[in-house]
Design a protein around this motif. Structure first.
Motif, PDB file in Angstrom:
ATOM      1  N   ALA A 153      15.539 -18.252  26.450  1.00 28.23           N
ATOM      2  CA  ALA A 153      15.523 -16.811  26.199  1.00 28.23           C
ATOM      3  C   ALA A 153      16.900 -16.161  26.248  1.00 28.23           C
ATOM      4  N   THR A 154      17.867 -16.800  26.916  1.00 31.89           N
ATOM      5  CA  THR A 154      19.140 -16.109  27.155  1.00 31.89           C
ATOM      6  C   THR A 154      20.390 -16.862  26.746  1.00 31.89           C
ATOM      7  N   ALA A 155      20.364 -18.169  26.708  1.00 30.79           N
ATOM      8  CA  ALA A 155      21.600 -18.920  26.496  1.00 30.79           C
ATOM      9  C   ALA A 155      22.183 -18.651  25.121  1.00 30.79           C
ATOM     10  N   PRO A 156      23.456 -18.311  25.044  1.00 32.97           N
ATOM     11  CA  PRO A 156      24.085 -18.111  23.740  1.00 32.97           C
ATOM     12  C   PRO A 156      24.087 -19.411  22.938  1.00 32.97           C
ATOM     13  N   GLY A 157      23.899 -19.282  21.661  1.00 33.16           N
ATOM     14  CA  GLY A 157      24.010 -20.451  20.802  1.00 33.16           C
ATOM     15  C   GLY A 157      22.785 -21.321  20.710  1.00 33.16           C
ATOM     16  N   GLY A 188       8.982  -6.348  14.113  1.00 34.50           N
ATOM     17  CA  GLY A 188       9.960  -5.409  13.569  1.00 34.50           C
ATOM     18  C   GLY A 188      10.771  -4.688  14.623  1.00 34.50           C
ATOM     19  N   LYS A 189      10.400  -4.852  15.895  1.00 33.77           N
ATOM     20  CA  LYS A 189      11.095  -4.191  16.993  1.00 33.77           C
ATOM     21  C   LYS A 189      11.956  -5.161  17.804  1.00 33.77           C
ATOM     22  N   ILE A 190      11.872  -6.454  17.484  1.00 32.96           N
ATOM     23  CA  ILE A 190      12.618  -7.473  18.221  1.00 32.96           C
ATOM     24  C   ILE A 190      13.980  -7.679  17.574  1.00 32.96           C
ATOM     25  N   THR A 191      15.035  -7.692  18.385  1.00 30.66           N
ATOM     26  CA  THR A 191      16.397  -7.795  17.849  1.00 30.66           C
ATOM     27  C   THR A 191      17.015  -9.179  17.977  1.00 30.66           C
ATOM     28  N   ASP A 192      16.532  -9.997  18.914  1.00 29.22           N
ATOM     29  CA  ASP A 192      17.225 -11.249  19.201  1.00 29.22           C
ATOM     30  C   ASP A 192      16.345 -12.485  19.016  1.00 29.22           C
ATOM     31  N   ARG A 193      15.360 -12.682  19.906  1.00 29.00           N
ATOM     32  CA  ARG A 193      14.578 -13.920  19.799  1.00 29.00           C
ATOM     33  C   ARG A 193      13.200 -13.796  20.412  1.00 29.00           C
ATOM     34  N   VAL A 194      12.360 -14.757  20.025  1.00 27.89           N
ATOM     35  CA  VAL A 194      11.017 -14.918  20.582  1.00 27.89           C
ATOM     36  C   VAL A 194      10.994 -16.270  21.270  1.00 27.89           C
ATOM     37  N   ALA A 195      10.719 -16.271  22.570  1.00 25.08           N
ATOM     38  CA  ALA A 195      10.668 -17.509  23.343  1.00 25.08           C
ATOM     39  C   ALA A 195       9.243 -17.716  23.834  1.00 25.08           C
ATOM     40  N   THR A 196       8.660 -18.851  23.479  1.00 29.73           N
ATOM     41  CA  THR A 196       7.248 -19.104  23.769  1.00 29.73           C
ATOM     42  C   THR A 196       7.090 -20.339  24.654  1.00 29.73           C
ATOM     43  N   MET A 197       6.261 -20.212  25.687  1.00 27.90           N
ATOM     44  CA  MET A 197       6.037 -21.309  26.623  1.00 27.90           C
ATOM     45  C   MET A 197       4.977 -22.267  26.095  1.00 27.90           C
ATOM     46  N   SER A 198       5.356 -23.515  25.940  1.00 30.36           N
ATOM     47  CA  SER A 198       4.412 -24.568  25.597  1.00 30.36           C
ATOM     48  C   SER A 198       4.244 -25.464  26.820  1.00 30.36           C
ATOM     49  N   SER A 199       3.957 -26.733  26.605  1.00 32.70           N
ATOM     50  CA  SER A 199       3.703 -27.646  27.716  1.00 32.70           C
ATOM     51  C   SER A 199       3.766 -29.078  27.201  1.00 32.70           C
ATOM     52  N   ALA A 257       1.533  -3.116  22.237  1.00 31.85           N
ATOM     53  CA  ALA A 257       2.574  -3.195  21.217  1.00 31.85           C
ATOM     54  C   ALA A 257       2.954  -1.810  20.694  1.00 31.85           C
ATOM     55  N   ALA A 258       1.968  -0.944  20.572  1.00 31.02           N
ATOM     56  CA  ALA A 258       2.233   0.412  20.075  1.00 31.02           C
ATOM     57  C   ALA A 258       3.116   1.196  21.045  1.00 31.02           C
ATOM     58  N   GLY A 259       3.115   0.817  22.325  1.00 28.77           N
ATOM     59  CA  GLY A 259       3.902   1.529  23.324  1.00 28.77           C
ATOM     60  C   GLY A 259       5.305   0.999  23.511  1.00 28.77           C
ATOM     61  N   VAL A 260       5.679  -0.026  22.755  1.00 26.58           N
ATOM     62  CA  VAL A 260       7.015  -0.609  22.851  1.00 26.58           C
ATOM     63  C   VAL A 260       7.877  -0.105  21.701  1.00 26.58           C
ATOM     64  N   ASP A 261       9.002   0.482  22.025  1.00 20.02           N
ATOM     65  CA  ASP A 261       9.891   1.011  20.993  1.00 20.02           C
ATOM     66  C   ASP A 261      10.850  -0.048  20.461  1.00 20.02           C
ATOM     67  N   SER A 262      11.447  -0.803  21.369  1.00 19.35           N
ATOM     68  CA  SER A 262      12.410  -1.824  20.979  1.00 19.35           C
ATOM     69  C   SER A 262      12.485  -2.882  22.067  1.00 19.35           C
ATOM     70  N   VAL A 263      12.680  -4.123  21.652  1.00 17.14           N
ATOM     71  CA  VAL A 263      12.807  -5.214  22.618  1.00 17.14           C
ATOM     72  C   VAL A 263      13.792  -6.233  22.061  1.00 17.14           C
ATOM     73  N   ASP A 264      14.677  -6.696  22.900  1.00 17.40           N
ATOM     74  CA  ASP A 264      15.631  -7.708  22.454  1.00 17.40           C
ATOM     75  C   ASP A 264      14.999  -9.092  22.440  1.00 17.40           C
ATOM     76  N   VAL A 265      14.296  -9.434  23.525  1.00 25.92           N
ATOM     77  CA  VAL A 265      13.695 -10.764  23.624  1.00 25.92           C
ATOM     78  C   VAL A 265      12.249 -10.637  24.102  1.00 25.92           C
ATOM     79  N   LEU A 266      11.348 -11.280  23.374  1.00 23.51           N
ATOM     80  CA  LEU A 266       9.953 -11.373  23.782  1.00 23.51           C
ATOM     81  C   LEU A 266       9.734 -12.743  24.398  1.00 23.51           C
TER      82      LEU A 266
END
Length: 292
Positions: A236-240, A126-137, A79-88
């Protein structure tokens, strides 16, 4: 109505995605599709050798960084090595493994599938700009959260119950994260997905006779990893896509098919359990979320 496929991913040029567990299986498929759509993809892998092989085959849009979700020191270093990320994309996971502990003493499945991703998301938030997408089951249906024994220290271990608990935790985390993001007025959203029954190497690591049985099931019943990755790619990508959505296959019993918004069980919507799990997760990982 036309079914959504990876070819429908909108242009992702100039955007950065972190995909955990991208050296194989659904994570690899997702990384390839995102890079093809123009995204810069960070393959966050424990096995960096396999990750490098995948990254080289993808090309300039991919890079590999080491991340071991079963070791909080590795999570913090990554995490310390990531400057910015749009989607995790919290994709990595283990399934139905024998009882063992992470580097920090957590039961391996809850430690990797939930606590590792909880810590990673909190450290990157604090570095994420758009969304967090998590895999469940779909296995969340068989899960129960034991806040008084999350790490199976006082119960007889059951590998499938432990897996179900970890996948239920993924959903409780996603829904609670979305509530907290919305309350803070954040533009970031949290969504979840599940792949249905997809053929991947996840089913080959139970270290039991079940590996052989599931290998047969993969050949006969499962859909491809390419199809299994679609719900996560959509999330992770679909608008809306609305924050708090859960995306899964549209086929019979959500086992196969194209992405659509699906439901989850009553336990996953229990806000008191979600708050309790959140507090416990902060205590166990030492990662305190900061919003706004």
């Amino acid at each position: 109505m036309t079914k959504w496929t990876a070819s429908d991913i909108v242009d992702q040029s100039g955007r950065t995605f972190v995909v955990t567990g991208a050296n194989s299986g659904l994570g690899e498929v997702a990384a390839r599709a995102l890079a093809k759509a123009g995204a810069h993809v960070v393959l966050a892998c424990r096995n960096t050798h396999k990750g490098e092989v995948v990254a080289r085959s993808i090309g300039d849009n991919a890079e590999v960084r080491r991340l071991d979700l079963s070791d909080l020191a590795s999570v913090r270093e990554f995490a310390a090595g990531v400057d910015s990320v749009d989607v995790l994309v919290n994709n990595a996971g283990v399934m139905a493994v024998p009882q063992r502990k992470t580097a920090d003493g957590f039961e391996m499945q809850i430690g990797t599938n939930h606590l590792g991703h909880f810590a990673l998301t909190g450290l990157l938030l604090g570095k994420i700009t758009d969304r967090v997408a998590t895999m469940s089951s779909a296995a969340h249906q068989a899960g129960t959260i034991h806040l008084d024994d999350l790490n199976w220290e006082h119960r007889k271990y059951n590998r499938w119950s432990a897996y179900g608990q970890s996948k239920l935790a993924n959903l409780l985390f996603t829904y609670e994260l979305q509530r907290r993001l919305a309350a803070a007025g954040s533009p970031v959203t949290a969504v979840a997905a599940h792949p249905g029954y997809a053929s991947t190497n996840l089913q080959a690591h139970t270290e039991s006779v079940q590996d052989k049985l599931m290998a047969v099931g993969n050949r006969i019943f499962a859909q491809s990893a390419e199809m299994g990755a679609l719900p996560m790619l959509f999330a992770a990508t679909a608008p809306g896509v609305i924050g708090g959505s859960y995306i899964g296959p549209d086929g019979l019993f959500e086992q196969r098919g194209h992405p659509k918004v699906v439901g989850s069980n009553k336990k996953s919507r229990d806000e008191q359990t979600a708050k309790g799990l959140w507090s416990l997760s902060e205590d166990l990982t030492g990662v305190e979320y900061r919003f706004g």
